[in-house]
Design a protein around this motif. Structure first.
Motif, PDB file in Angstrom:
ATOM      1  N   ALA A 118      15.359  14.565 -16.692  1.00 17.50           N
ATOM      2  CA  ALA A 118      14.378  14.735 -15.621  1.00 17.50           C
ATOM      3  C   ALA A 118      12.984  14.992 -16.187  1.00 17.50           C
ATOM      4  CB  ALA A 118      14.801  15.885 -14.705  1.00 17.50           C
ATOM      5  N   LYS A 119      12.915  15.875 -17.175  1.00 17.56           N
ATOM      6  CA  LYS A 119      11.618  16.210 -17.779  1.00 17.56           C
ATOM      7  C   LYS A 119      11.003  14.968 -18.430  1.00 17.56           C
ATOM      8  CE  LYS A 119       8.825  19.406 -18.469  1.00 17.56           C
ATOM      9  NZ  LYS A 119       8.225  19.818 -17.197  1.00 17.56           N
TER      10      LYS A 119
ATOM     11  N   ILE B 198      11.585  11.672 -17.835  1.00 18.24           N
ATOM     12  CA  ILE B 198      11.136  10.581 -16.966  1.00 18.24           C
ATOM     13  C   ILE B 198       9.966  11.013 -16.082  1.00 18.24           C
ATOM     14  CG2 ILE B 198      13.352   9.419 -17.052  1.00 18.24           C
ATOM     15  CD1 ILE B 198      14.024  10.383 -14.316  1.00 18.24           C
ATOM     16  N   ALA B 199       9.951  12.292 -15.660  1.00 16.97           N
ATOM     17  CA  ALA B 199       8.813  12.740 -14.844  1.00 16.97           C
ATOM     18  C   ALA B 199       7.536  12.732 -15.686  1.00 16.97           C
ATOM     19  CB  ALA B 199       9.080  14.130 -14.275  1.00 16.97           C
TER      20      ALA B 199
ATOM     21  N   GLN C 164       6.720  10.760 -18.127  1.00 12.46           N
ATOM     22  CA  GLN C 164       6.182   9.406 -18.354  1.00 12.46           C
ATOM     23  C   GLN C 164       6.069   8.608 -17.063  1.00 12.46           C
ATOM     24  OE1 GLN C 164       8.811   7.381 -21.101  1.00 12.46           O
ATOM     25  NE2 GLN C 164      10.354   6.999 -19.529  1.00 12.46           N
ATOM     26  N   GLY C 165       6.535   9.184 -15.939  1.00 14.93           N
ATOM     27  CA  GLY C 165       6.413   8.511 -14.654  1.00 14.93           C
ATOM     28  C   GLY C 165       7.246   7.254 -14.547  1.00 14.93           C
ATOM     29  N   ASN C 166       8.287   7.153 -15.368  1.00 17.19           N
ATOM     30  CA  ASN C 166       9.111   5.941 -15.377  1.00 17.19           C
ATOM     31  C   ASN C 166      10.532   6.323 -15.786  1.00 17.19           C
ATOM     32  OD1 ASN C 166      10.339   3.355 -16.411  1.00 17.19           O
ATOM     33  ND2 ASN C 166       8.317   2.571 -15.848  1.00 17.19           N
ATOM     34  N   ILE C 167      11.522   5.720 -15.089  1.00 15.48           N
ATOM     35  CA  ILE C 167      12.907   6.120 -15.347  1.00 15.48           C
ATOM     36  C   ILE C 167      13.511   5.443 -16.573  1.00 15.48           C
ATOM     37  CG2 ILE C 167      13.479   6.769 -12.978  1.00 15.48           C
ATOM     38  CD1 ILE C 167      14.814   3.997 -12.685  1.00 15.48           C
ATOM     39  N   TYR C 168      12.871   4.395 -17.094  1.00 15.59           N
ATOM     40  CA  TYR C 168      13.423   3.703 -18.261  1.00 15.59           C
ATOM     41  C   TYR C 168      12.730   4.166 -19.527  1.00 15.59           C
ATOM     42  CZ  TYR C 168      14.929   0.599 -14.517  1.00 15.59           C
ATOM     43  OH  TYR C 168      15.452   0.094 -13.358  1.00 15.59           O
TER      44      TYR C 168
ATOM     45  N   LEU D  13      19.619   7.570 -16.416  1.00 12.72           N
ATOM     46  CA  LEU D  13      20.238   8.141 -15.213  1.00 12.72           C
ATOM     47  C   LEU D  13      21.761   8.147 -15.227  1.00 12.72           C
ATOM     48  CD1 LEU D  13      18.017   6.609 -12.384  1.00 12.72           C
ATOM     49  CD2 LEU D  13      17.690   8.704 -13.695  1.00 12.72           C
TER      50      LEU D  13
END
Ligand SMILES: [Zn+2]
Lengths: 244, 217
Positions: free
Chosen positions: B65-66, B68-69, B71-75, B104
Motif C-alpha cells: 500500500a505504501k 503504490i500510494a 508512486q500513484g500507480n499499482i504496477y 496486489l
C-alpha cells in the motif's frame, strides 16, 4: 435477516474526531457500523483474529478471491488463513479503497505542516501509521504486524496504465458501512486522511462507531456473491465448530 | 539516495551468485547497500513472489500500500522504489525488460487455495509454505506474523476502472528480467510460485534464475 438499525439499540457507541482511533475486541456475530458525520471521510480499518492475531486481514486474498479491487456490499473481508473475518452487510457508499494504506508521521508533517504535542496540544495532527502501531502494541502486537488496511469511504480507481485516481469527497455526510464480524476480532480504526486525498489543511470529519447484536453469516446465504466467499465462510464455520 | 553501483553492461561472469530456482522452491538472502539482484524469467509467464524487510529492523517490512500510494500507480517497473510500512526505501528497480509487476495479488497459500479453487486443494504446494520453510531455516528468524502482502514479479493482475480485478496472461516472456538495487541492508525472501490452478501460467510453473552482484563493501 435484514436489520433496520434505527430500531435497535447499539451495544456500544463511540465518536471519533479527526485524527482519533479505536481498537476493540468484537465477537463473532456482532455488527460494527461506521458512520461519516461529514463529507469526504476516511477510516482505515484493520482486522486481527482475537485469539490468534497471527491471522489477520489479507487484502490480496480478499481481492483476488472476489475479483475486485474495491470493497462493497456483500464482499467478505478474508484472512490470510482463508477464512471470512467480516462481511459488508450494509453499505450506502458502494466503494471502499483497499489499495492505498495510510500516511506516516513524516507524510503528515510534510503535507499539512509540522505539529507536535508541545506546541499544539491535542490539536497535533495524527498519522494513520502511528495510530495503528499504538493500537497494535496496546493489543500485544507490534509494528511488524502492520498490513494494508481497507480505507472506508474512499474511492480510488485505476486506469489502464495502473495510475491511481482519488475521487475527492466521495462519501457524503451520513454515509454508513456495516461489517458483520464472522470471527472474534481485534478491530482497529484510524480516522486519518487518505494518502491520496489532496485536501489541505488536514481533512477533519468525525466518525461515529456503533456495535450492534447480529448473527454470523450462513455460508448458504444467497446474498454471498461468489463461491469463493461461501468457501471462506465455510472455513470460518468449521474453525468455530472445532473451537466451541 | 545511493547512486547506481554498477555499469549497465556488467558481466554475468562477474556475478557473485548465480543460481537456478526451480518452481516450488524458495530463496532468502540479505543484500547490502548497493548490491544488485536480477531475477530472470527463464521460460516466461512465471510468478516470483517476493518480500523485503529492512535487515536492521526486520519488523519494518515491505508495504504494498505504501509503495503504490507513494508512486500513484499499482504496477512496478523501472524507477519504482519499494517502501516499508514506515516509509523507508528498500530496493529500487533499476532495470526491467518485462515492464509490469503485480503489487496486489499476494502469495498463494494452502488456505487461500481452498477459497479460490476448492476445499480439496488444501494439500497442494504453495508459496506461503515455501516462505514459512525459508524463514524457519535462515537468520534472522522471522515469524509468520512477518509475512505481509508481497510483490509478484512477472505477474499481470490488471485492475479495471470499475474496480474489477482479473488475472491476465503474463506480459513476460523467456529471458525477461527485473533488476533491483538495495537502498539499505535488505532481507529478500522469495518463492518461485508452484501454482497449478491458475491458467495465467498455462498450469506450468517454470524455473527462474537469480543473479546477485555484491558491491563489495
Ligand atoms: Zn504462489
Amino acid at each position: 435477516m435484514s436489520m433496520a438499525l434505527s430500531s435497535f439499540t447499539p451495544l456500544y457507541t463511540l465518536s471519533i474526531p479527526a485524527g482519533g482511533r479505536f481498537s476493540m475486541r468484537i465477537g463473532r456475530g456482532k455488527r460494527l457500523v461506521v458512520r461519516a458525520e461529514g463529507p469526504g471521510a476516511n477510516a482505515a480499518l484493520w482486522l486481527y483474529r482475537a485469539d490468534h492475531p497471527a491471522e489477520r486481514l489479507n487484502v490480496p486474498d480478499t481481492l483476488k478471491a472476489q475479483h475486485t479491487a474495491k470493497i462493497s456490499l456483500f464482499d467478505v473481508l478474508m484472512s490470510d488463513e482463508g477464512r471470512a473475518m467480516a462481511t459488508v452487510v450494509h453499505d450506502t457508499v458502494g466503494w471502499h479503497d483497499p489499495l492505498s494504506g495510510v500516511q506516516t508521521r513524516a507524510d503528515v508533517d510534510k503535507r499539512y505542516g509540522e505539529t507536535n504535542f508541545q506546541r499544539h496540544r491535542n490539536a497535533m495532527l495524527r498519522s494513520g501509521y502511528e495510530n495503528a502501531v499504538k493500537e497494535l502494541v496496546r493489543n500485544g502486537l507490534d509494528a511488524g504486524d502492520l498490513v494494508p488496511p481497507v480505507n472506508l469511504f474512499s474511492k480510488v480507481w485505476c486506469d489502464e496504465s495502473g495510475r491511481m485516481h482519488f475521487v475527492s469527497e466521495f462519501a457524503p455526510k451520513g454515509s454508513e458501512i456495516g461489517l458483520r464480524m464472522e470471527m472474534d476480532v481485534i478491530a482497529i480504526v484510524s480516522n486519518t486522511p487518505h494518502p491520496l486525498d489532496p485536501r489541505r489543511p488536514y481533512p477533519s470529519v468525525p466518525l461515529t462507531l456503533s456495535v450492534y447484536q447480529d448473527e454470523p453469516t450462513d455460508p448458504r446465504d444467497p446474498r454471498l456473491k461468489t463461491d469463493e466467499a461461501r468457501r471462506a465462510m465455510e472455513n470460518t464455520v468449521w474453525q468455530y465448530a472445532l473451537l466451541r | 539516495m545511493p547512486s547506481l553501483a554498477f555499469d549497465r553492461d556488467r558481466d554475468l561472469v562477474a556475478a557473485d551468485t548465480r543460481l537456478v530456482l526451480p518452481s516450488g522452491e524458495g530463496f532468502m538472502c540479505t543484500l547490502q547497500l548497493g548490491d544488485v539482484l536480477r531475477i530472470v524469467d527463464l521460460e516466461g509467464n512465471q510468478a516470483v513472489d517476493t518480500l523485503f524487510f529492512d535487515a536492521d529492523r526486520p519488523y519494518d517490512h515491505y508495504s504494498a500500500a505504501k509503495t503504490i500510494a507513494a508512486q500513484g500507480n499499482i504496477y512496478l517497473t523501472t524507477g519504482a522504489v519499494l517502501l516499508t510500512e514506515s516509509g523507508r526505501p528498500l530496493v529500487r528497480i533499476v532495470e526491467d525488460t518485462c515492464g509490469r509487476h503485480d503489487t496486489l495479488g499476494g502469495a498463494c497459500s494452502a488456505q487461500s487455495n481452498t477459497v479460490r479453487y476448492g476445499h480439496d486443494k488444501v494439500h497442494m504446494h504453495n508459496c506461503r509454505d515455501t516462505f514459512m520453510l525459508q524463514i524457519a531455516m535462515h537468520e534472522p528468524r522471522l515469524a509468520k506474523r512477518d509475512l505481509a502482502p508481497n510483490v509478484n514479479f512477472f505477474m499481470n493482475v490488471p485492475v479495471r476502472p470499475d474496480g474489477g480485478l482479473e488475472f491476465a496472461d503474463g506480459i513476460s516472456g523467456p529471458g525477461r528480467y527485473v533488476e533491483l538495487e538495495a537502498m539499505s541492508r535488505v532481507i529478500v525472501l522469495m518463492s518461485n510460485c508452484p501454482q497449478l490452478n491458475n491458467p495465467c501460467n498455462a498450469y506450468n510453473p517454470t524455473p527462474v534464475e537469480i543473479v546477485i552482484w555484491r558491491r563489495g563493501v
